[in-house]
Every structure is written in C-alpha cells, then in structure tokens.
Motif scaffolding. Structure first.
Motif, PDB file in Angstrom:
ATOM      1  N   SER A   1      49.131  32.533  33.519  1.00 40.38           N
ATOM      2  CA  SER A   1      49.194  32.788  32.078  1.00 40.38           C
ATOM      3  C   SER A   1      47.987  33.602  31.597  1.00 40.38           C
ATOM      4  O   SER A   1      48.076  34.288  30.597  1.00 40.38           O
ATOM      5  CB  SER A   1      49.265  31.471  31.303  1.00 40.38           C
ATOM      6  N   ALA A   2      46.862  33.534  32.292  1.00 42.25           N
ATOM      7  CA  ALA A   2      45.698  34.344  31.935  1.00 42.25           C
ATOM      8  C   ALA A   2      45.713  35.606  32.782  1.00 42.25           C
ATOM      9  O   ALA A   2      45.923  35.538  33.990  1.00 42.25           O
ATOM     10  CB  ALA A   2      44.405  33.562  32.180  1.00 42.25           C
ATOM     11  N   PRO A   3      45.506  36.766  32.182  1.00 38.23           N
ATOM     12  CA  PRO A   3      45.537  38.004  32.967  1.00 38.23           C
ATOM     13  C   PRO A   3      44.377  38.071  33.957  1.00 38.23           C
ATOM     14  O   PRO A   3      43.260  37.674  33.639  1.00 38.23           O
ATOM     15  CB  PRO A   3      45.421  39.103  31.910  1.00 38.23           C
ATOM     16  N   ARG A   4      44.671  38.547  35.127  1.00 37.90           N
ATOM     17  CA  ARG A   4      43.617  38.759  36.121  1.00 37.90           C
ATOM     18  C   ARG A   4      43.124  40.183  35.990  1.00 37.90           C
ATOM     19  O   ARG A   4      43.902  41.112  35.865  1.00 37.90           O
ATOM     20  CB  ARG A   4      44.159  38.515  37.524  1.00 37.90           C
ATOM     21  N   ARG A   5      41.847  40.341  36.037  1.00 38.70           N
ATOM     22  CA  ARG A   5      41.266  41.669  35.925  1.00 38.70           C
ATOM     23  C   ARG A   5      41.057  42.300  37.288  1.00 38.70           C
ATOM     24  O   ARG A   5      41.069  43.490  37.434  1.00 38.70           O
ATOM     25  CB  ARG A   5      39.956  41.585  35.154  1.00 38.70           C
ATOM     26  N   LEU A   6      40.859  41.443  38.302  1.00 41.83           N
ATOM     27  CA  LEU A   6      40.548  41.961  39.621  1.00 41.83           C
ATOM     28  C   LEU A   6      40.685  40.836  40.631  1.00 41.83           C
ATOM     29  O   LEU A   6      40.367  39.686  40.340  1.00 41.83           O
ATOM     30  CB  LEU A   6      39.104  42.477  39.633  1.00 41.83           C
ATOM     31  N   HIS A   7      41.161  41.154  41.797  1.00 42.03           N
ATOM     32  CA  HIS A   7      41.191  40.191  42.897  1.00 42.03           C
ATOM     33  C   HIS A   7      40.812  40.951  44.158  1.00 42.03           C
ATOM     34  O   HIS A   7      41.417  41.965  44.473  1.00 42.03           O
ATOM     35  CB  HIS A   7      42.582  39.572  43.057  1.00 42.03           C
ATOM     36  N   LEU A   8      39.813  40.451  44.846  1.00 44.57           N
ATOM     37  CA  LEU A   8      39.349  41.112  46.060  1.00 44.57           C
ATOM     38  C   LEU A   8      39.688  40.265  47.281  1.00 44.57           C
ATOM     39  O   LEU A   8      39.584  39.041  47.242  1.00 44.57           O
ATOM     40  CB  LEU A   8      37.836  41.329  46.005  1.00 44.57           C
ATOM     41  N   ASP A   9      40.072  40.930  48.348  1.00 39.94           N
ATOM     42  CA  ASP A   9      40.271  40.305  49.647  1.00 39.94           C
ATOM     43  C   ASP A   9      39.258  40.931  50.597  1.00 39.94           C
ATOM     44  O   ASP A   9      39.121  42.149  50.642  1.00 39.94           O
ATOM     45  CB  ASP A   9      41.675  40.570  50.194  1.00 39.94           C
TER      46      ASP A   9
ATOM     47  N   VAL B   1      36.377  30.839  44.695  1.00 40.82           N
ATOM     48  CA  VAL B   1      36.157  31.227  43.302  1.00 40.82           C
ATOM     49  C   VAL B   1      34.668  31.498  43.134  1.00 40.82           C
ATOM     50  O   VAL B   1      33.834  30.676  43.520  1.00 40.82           O
ATOM     51  CB  VAL B   1      36.618  30.108  42.345  1.00 40.82           C
ATOM     52  N   ASP B   2      34.345  32.673  42.584  1.00 44.42           N
ATOM     53  CA  ASP B   2      32.933  33.002  42.394  1.00 44.42           C
ATOM     54  C   ASP B   2      32.373  32.202  41.212  1.00 44.42           C
ATOM     55  O   ASP B   2      33.129  31.545  40.488  1.00 44.42           O
ATOM     56  CB  ASP B   2      32.733  34.516  42.248  1.00 44.42           C
ATOM     57  N   PRO B   3      31.046  32.202  41.012  1.00 39.87           N
ATOM     58  CA  PRO B   3      30.454  31.397  39.937  1.00 39.87           C
ATOM     59  C   PRO B   3      30.973  31.719  38.536  1.00 39.87           C
ATOM     60  O   PRO B   3      30.924  30.866  37.653  1.00 39.87           O
ATOM     61  CB  PRO B   3      28.951  31.708  40.049  1.00 39.87           C
ATOM     62  N   ALA B   4      31.497  32.921  38.327  1.00 34.70           N
ATOM     63  CA  ALA B   4      32.031  33.286  37.010  1.00 34.70           C
ATOM     64  C   ALA B   4      33.504  32.916  36.869  1.00 34.70           C
ATOM     65  O   ALA B   4      34.100  33.133  35.825  1.00 34.70           O
ATOM     66  CB  ALA B   4      31.853  34.778  36.768  1.00 34.70           C
ATOM     67  N   GLY B   5      34.114  32.364  37.925  1.00 33.20           N
ATOM     68  CA  GLY B   5      35.501  31.925  37.842  1.00 33.20           C
ATOM     69  C   GLY B   5      36.534  32.872  38.418  1.00 33.20           C
ATOM     70  O   GLY B   5      37.724  32.638  38.303  1.00 33.20           O
ATOM     71  N   HIS B   6      36.111  33.963  39.057  1.00 35.07           N
ATOM     72  CA  HIS B   6      37.054  34.929  39.624  1.00 35.07           C
ATOM     73  C   HIS B   6      37.465  34.502  41.030  1.00 35.07           C
ATOM     74  O   HIS B   6      36.606  34.303  41.886  1.00 35.07           O
ATOM     75  CB  HIS B   6      36.419  36.319  39.720  1.00 35.07           C
ATOM     76  N   PRO B   7      38.765  34.399  41.291  1.00 36.62           N
ATOM     77  CA  PRO B   7      39.200  34.077  42.656  1.00 36.62           C
ATOM     78  C   PRO B   7      39.094  35.289  43.568  1.00 36.62           C
ATOM     79  O   PRO B   7      39.250  36.424  43.131  1.00 36.62           O
ATOM     80  CB  PRO B   7      40.661  33.667  42.464  1.00 36.62           C
ATOM     81  N   PHE B   8      38.795  35.033  44.829  1.00 36.99           N
ATOM     82  CA  PHE B   8      38.791  36.077  45.856  1.00 36.99           C
ATOM     83  C   PHE B   8      39.155  35.425  47.178  1.00 36.99           C
ATOM     84  O   PHE B   8      39.106  34.202  47.315  1.00 36.99           O
ATOM     85  CB  PHE B   8      37.439  36.804  45.932  1.00 36.99           C
ATOM     86  N   CYS B   9      39.572  36.240  48.140  1.00 33.62           N
ATOM     87  CA  CYS B   9      40.000  35.710  49.432  1.00 33.62           C
ATOM     88  C   CYS B   9      39.165  36.280  50.560  1.00 33.62           C
ATOM     89  O   CYS B   9      38.719  37.422  50.500  1.00 33.62           O
ATOM     90  CB  CYS B   9      41.468  36.063  49.703  1.00 33.62           C
ATOM     91  N   ILE B  10      38.997  35.463  51.591  1.00 32.06           N
ATOM     92  CA  ILE B  10      38.427  35.937  52.845  1.00 32.06           C
ATOM     93  C   ILE B  10      39.454  35.649  53.930  1.00 32.06           C
ATOM     94  O   ILE B  10      40.142  34.633  53.900  1.00 32.06           O
ATOM     95  CB  ILE B  10      37.062  35.288  53.170  1.00 32.06           C
ATOM     96  N   ALA B  11      39.605  36.575  54.852  1.00 26.72           N
ATOM     97  CA  ALA B  11      40.565  36.425  55.948  1.00 26.72           C
ATOM     98  C   ALA B  11      40.029  37.154  57.160  1.00 26.72           C
ATOM     99  O   ALA B  11      39.291  38.125  57.037  1.00 26.72           O
ATOM    100  CB  ALA B  11      41.921  37.019  55.560  1.00 26.72           C
ATOM    101  N   THR B  12      40.407  36.680  58.343  1.00 28.70           N
ATOM    102  CA  THR B  12      40.038  37.421  59.542  1.00 28.70           C
ATOM    103  C   THR B  12      40.830  38.716  59.556  1.00 28.70           C
ATOM    104  O   THR B  12      41.879  38.828  58.920  1.00 28.70           O
ATOM    105  CB  THR B  12      40.344  36.621  60.815  1.00 28.70           C
ATOM    106  N   THR B  13      40.338  39.683  60.272  1.00 29.34           N
ATOM    107  CA  THR B  13      41.037  40.961  60.373  1.00 29.34           C
ATOM    108  C   THR B  13      42.444  40.753  60.922  1.00 29.34           C
ATOM    109  O   THR B  13      43.399  41.345  60.429  1.00 29.34           O
ATOM    110  CB  THR B  13      40.242  41.929  61.268  1.00 29.34           C
TER     111      THR B  13
END
Length: 96
Positions: free
Chosen positions: A27-35, A69-81
């Motif tokens: 419901s809240a717009p995402r501004r950016l998501h990094l993998d 989730v970073d300290p400001a609340g933005h989700p991000f992902c880490i994955a193996t290659t």
C-alpha cells in the motif's frame, strides 16, 4: 554517491520527513529496491546486520536470498550469484 566503473553511478540523498514502507505491504509506494549479489550469503548477512540492517520478518526466498531492511526502513536483498542467476535462466528462450 556509489560508483562501479565508468558505466554505473548511483546517487542517494536524504528525504525530509521520510516514512518508510512497511514491507511486504504494497500500500505504500516503494521508491527503490536494491538486490546485491554476494559471495557468502551468511557472512554478508551478518556484516550488514552489524552495520545497522535488520532481517525482515518475511523471507520469501528461503535459502536462496535474504531480505533485509536498512536503518531508514528500506528493504533490500542479498543473494549469491548462483541464486541470482535462477530467474534469468528461467526466462531465457531455449537455444535453437
């Protein structure tokens, strides 16, 4: 600013009165998501948690990737290659 050679540049800036999205609530717009592709998933997960990230309660990737989730609340992902390659291979057309 983050740079990765001549072709990649990522600029970041603070936003006054930022309200973080509640992931995975759409419901809240995402501004950016990094993998990020990493060599050792467990090691990097612990490193980014040590830098202030938190493990998101919803983990849809199982052992393939982690949502943090970073300290400001933005989700991000880490994955193996290898894990990051799975979706790409799944959509490539078969060789003729």
């Amino acid at each position: 600013m983050l740079t990765g050679g001549d072709a990649v540049r990522l600029d970041l800036q603070r936003v006054a009165n930022h309200q973080p999205p509640a992931w995975p609530d759409s419901s809240a717009p995402r501004r950016l998501h990094l993998d990020f592709c990493v060599g050792n998933l467990t090691q990097i997960e612990q490193q980014v948690i040590g830098l202030g990230a938190t493990l998101a309660p919803h983990q849809p990737g199982g052992n393939r990737f982690r949502v943090l989730v970073d300290p400001a609340g933005h989700p991000f992902c880490i994955a193996t290659t290898a894990a990051a390659e799975v979706p790409r291979r799944a959509v490539e057309p078969p060789a003729l």
